[in-house]
Design an enzyme around this catalytic site. Structure first.
Site, PDB file in Angstrom:
ATOM      1  N   GLU A  29       5.082  -7.131   7.393  1.00 55.62           N
ATOM      2  CA  GLU A  29       5.650  -6.972   6.058  1.00 55.62           C
ATOM      3  C   GLU A  29       5.679  -8.313   5.342  1.00 55.62           C
ATOM      4  OE1 GLU A  29       8.839  -4.306   8.441  1.00 55.62           O
ATOM      5  OE2 GLU A  29       9.600  -5.840   7.078  1.00 55.62           O
ATOM      6  N   GLU A  71       8.275  -0.827  10.955  1.00 60.31           N
ATOM      7  CA  GLU A  71       8.055  -1.634  12.160  1.00 60.31           C
ATOM      8  C   GLU A  71       7.366  -0.863  13.283  1.00 60.31           C
ATOM      9  OE1 GLU A  71      10.833  -1.717  10.399  1.00 60.31           O
ATOM     10  OE2 GLU A  71      11.152  -3.811   9.847  1.00 60.31           O
ATOM     11  N   PHE A  94      12.459 -10.740  11.000  1.00 60.73           N
ATOM     12  CA  PHE A  94      13.595 -11.035  11.877  1.00 60.73           C
ATOM     13  C   PHE A  94      13.418 -10.206  13.150  1.00 60.73           C
ATOM     14  CE2 PHE A  94      15.063 -12.150   7.707  1.00 60.73           C
ATOM     15  CZ  PHE A  94      15.859 -13.267   7.910  1.00 60.73           C
ATOM     16  N   ASP A  96      15.347  -9.191  15.200  1.00 62.92           N
ATOM     17  CA  ASP A  96      16.374  -8.157  15.357  1.00 62.92           C
ATOM     18  C   ASP A  96      15.833  -6.760  15.013  1.00 62.92           C
ATOM     19  OD1 ASP A  96      19.166 -10.077  15.099  1.00 62.92           O
ATOM     20  OD2 ASP A  96      17.314 -10.814  14.226  1.00 62.92           O
ATOM     21  N   PHE A  97      14.831  -6.704  14.167  1.00 62.73           N
ATOM     22  CA  PHE A  97      14.297  -5.407  13.761  1.00 62.73           C
ATOM     23  C   PHE A  97      13.534  -4.718  14.885  1.00 62.73           C
ATOM     24  CE2 PHE A  97      13.925  -7.485   9.284  1.00 62.73           C
ATOM     25  CZ  PHE A  97      15.309  -7.546   9.196  1.00 62.73           C
ATOM     26  N   HIS A 140      20.800 -10.170  12.014  1.00 64.04           N
ATOM     27  CA  HIS A 140      19.688 -11.056  11.649  1.00 64.04           C
ATOM     28  C   HIS A 140      19.726 -12.380  12.414  1.00 64.04           C
ATOM     29  CE1 HIS A 140      19.088  -8.388   8.234  1.00 64.04           C
ATOM     30  NE2 HIS A 140      18.001  -9.047   7.884  1.00 64.04           N
TER      31      HIS A 140
END
Lengths: 335, 324
Positions: A29, A71, A94, A96-97, A140
């Protein structure tokens, strides 16, 4: 040797590998950014932290592939592309995703080779920003390397400085296994010597960043710099050896044990949460392999078992500090 | 017979369907006898879908499959002997006995794996299509999935990505009536599945998945579009499964009469035979002799697999990484 930032080192590694091998593609992205916006805007983002600036202009839309915010599709497509001949470098922005696409990482990419009886390879990299320190809070800012290291089939890379970032990323792209490449967001502006020419650093080979006699400090990621600072500060009174494993899977226990057998004292420092983490892993391995070498019980310094808080004062308490590293070292010396 | 399909392709389609039927029927018997470890999900009733799709693919084209994947593997050219060995988790299995029923794969044949995660095929097939697009090969990829997978977010993400990047991928949704133990009328909120795909901006069709010729004709069109750079298509192929979600499933969720009706009215092999004999292109004797050859081949493969040794203990630790 030229001095470059961590961000520039990442950019240079990607650029040089893409120049070398046309099968290397980038997907994610806003890694270009600007599609569907004003004329001339495409490529203006170059990834959220700016690490991919200029790559779209050089390699175009067929190799710097901007995607919707999807994702699972990004990482799953990278896995499918890796199975069929490309060397994709996917970006999760990030890290975290990973929560919305972990299936693609741990049930798919990480397992193909074993499930298929060795009859394939999955040469892909998943890059993303990790770590606390920017006030970006619980979703994040996480330190995710222990989670990824738990998964057979994945390799997990955590560079602590610009030189390693370039060499390890080049190795990750050339590697035939899926690699989780974790970039600590606080390090992006960190500067260091980085050669212009391409080079790779093998996985599973720790780096002794400070040599010492009295205490072994094993530090991960951003904590390596903290440990180095403390070692330098204490130089006149305590001789501290700092070891940066650089990859958490594979983990170079051999070098750590060798150092502990020399110093007899061990501190492990990690920004990740404490349960089932790298500190426990390192200490348990040392206990099994070489408990007799320990003069005192080992020390473990990690984040608490909480999410990352948003308030700056709480976040500062959350992240292991130089002061706490120093206290832990002194405790080891007193005991 | 369909005007666009030559006799050899049709016979290839029949051979695939009959091989699937024989393989699955024998596996069902072995499962009942207790010789097959783990879980097994059989494809009987849906043979025309795998066959109608895969007669249009070469080894350079890719497919990603489902937990009900034996049919797709056979249709994509995986060898029966190593497949049988894999089903019984034996040495020499197509995945060395380490994958089992739900992970049969042969990447050299473009078969990117049966997949035990519902909805797992869609992003992988997009990736294979991305390879084709990036390298300019004109290859296509197929994501097989069931009606249950059609409700997964991975599928929606993949469909949108495929349209946005114009990927040469065909989403084949096999609507077999049930997502595990739940009927499609309950678990799909829209009137059908293909209309959702159409909403993503791609051609989408609903097809009788028991009719090899109908599936084949739709796939010919979808593959040609994809190879020409026209992007993805969805084919919703309706063909109910004859067996349970897994072998041993008591199927308390459907009437016994449904199976009788399926066997009578919706057998893809009978439908194929009646179509070709009406057209007069293929003789009954030709098909019967193909049947006999396949029955023997399956029987031999399963007998070999039953006698084969288990994987060597050292296999536990191999094939995790290319290097570590």
């Amino acid at each position: 040797m030229p001095v470059k930032s961590f961000r520039e080192a990442i950019n240079e590694a990607l650029r040089q590998e893409m120049e070398r091998d046309s099968n290397v593609i980038l997907i994610g992205e806003d890694i270009a950014g600007g599609h569907g916006g004003i004329e001339g805007g495409i490529g203006s983002t170059g990834s959220m932290f700016g690490a991919l600036k200029g790559l779209y202009d050089q390699f175009g839309a067929s190799r710097v592939i901007d995607t919707p915010i999807s994702e699972s599709a990004i990482v799953g497509a990278a896995a499918g592309a890796a199975l069929t001949g490309l060397r994709p470098v996917a970006e999760l922005m990030f890290m975290d995703f990973f929560g919305v696409c972990f299936d693609q990482i741990y049930n798919q990419a990480a397992k193909f080779r074993y499930m298929f009886g060795g009859n394939c390879s999955v040469p892909m990299v998943v890059r993303g920003a990790v770590g606390a320190g920017y006030g970006s809070a619980a979703q994040h800012a996480q330190a995710l390397w222990p989670i990824f290291s738990h998964v057979p089939g994945l390799k997990v890379v955590l560079p602590s400085n610009p030189y390693d970032a370039k060499g390890l990323l080049i190795q990750a792209i050339r590697d035939d296994d899926p690699v989780m490449f974790l970039e600590h967001k606080v390090l992006y502006n960190e500067k260091g010597e980085v050669p212009d020419e391409p080079y790779s650093i093998p996985f599973g080979e720790a780096n002794v960043t400070r040599s010492g006699e009295d205490v072994t400090v094993v530090a991960f990621g951003r904590m390596v710099g903290f440990a180095n600072d403390v070692a330098d500060k204490l130089r006149q009174e305590i001789s501290v050896e700092v070891i940066d494993p650089r990859t958490t899977s594979p983990l170079d226990m051999e070098m750590i044990i060798e150092s502990v057998e020399h110093t007899g004292r061990l501190l492990v420092v990690d920004e990740a949460n404490p349960l089932c983490g790298m500190c426990s892993e390192v200490i348990s391995n040392v206990a099994i392999e070489s408990i007799g070498a320990l003069k005192v019980a080992p020390e473990k310094l990690s984040a608490p078992h909480t999410p990352v808080p948003a308030a700056p004062n709480l976040e500062e308490l959350y992240i292991p500090s130089r002061d706490r590293i120093e206290s832990s070292i002194r405790k080891l010396m007193v005991s | 017979m369909s005007a666009s399909l030559d006799k050899n392709t049709a016979l290839r389609g029949y051979e695939i369907m009959k091989t699937i039927r024989e393989f699955e029927t024998r596996i069902a018997a072995e499962y009942a006898a207790g010789t097959v470890p783990g879980m097994t999900h059989l494809y009987i009733g849906q043979e025309a879908v795998a066959a109608g799709i895969c007669v249009h693919l070469s080894n350079a084209d890719s497919t990603a499959s489902t937990h009900r994947g034996h049919g797709h593997c056979i249709a994509k050219g995986c060898e029966i002997g190593p497949m049988a060995l894999e089903l019984f988790r034996k040495e020499g299995g197509i995945c060395k006995g380490k994958g089992g029923s739900m992970h049969i794969a042969d990447v050299s044949k473009g078969m990117l794996g049966a997949n035990a995660i519902v909805g797992g095929s869609a992003p992988l097939a997009c990736g294979a299509a991305l390879t084709a697009k990036t390298l300019g090969t004109q290859n296509v990829s197929v994501a097989f999935m069931g009606d249950g997978a059609a409700n997964q977010g991975t599928v929606f993400e993949s469909m949108n990505l495929a349209v946005v990047l114009k990927l040469p991928v065909i989403f084949v949704v096999e609507n077999n009536g049930y997502g595990e133990h739940t009927g499609v009328d309950y678990h799909v909120g829209s009137k059908d599945i293909c209309s959702r795909s159409a909403a993503f901006g791609m051609p989408a069709k609903k097809i009788d998945g028991t009719d090899f010729f109908a599936v084949s004709a739709a796939m010919a069109e979808a593959a040609a579009l994809a190879r020409a750079g026209g992007g993805p298509t969805t084919l919703e192929c309706c063909a109910k499964r004859w067996h349970g979600h897994y072998e041993g499933d008591p199927q308390a969720y459907r009437a016994k009469s449904e199976l009788e009706e399926l066997r009578r009215d919706a057998d893809p092999l009978i439908i194929f035979r009646s179509k070709v004999s009406a057209a007069g292109d293929v003789s009954v004797a030709e098909l019967d002799s193909l049947d006999a050859k396949i029955t023997q081949q399956i029987s031999d493969a399963v007998d070999v697999a039953l006698r084969a040794p288990q994987p060597a203990p050292a296999e536990l630790l191999t094939d995790v990484y290319a290097s570590y």
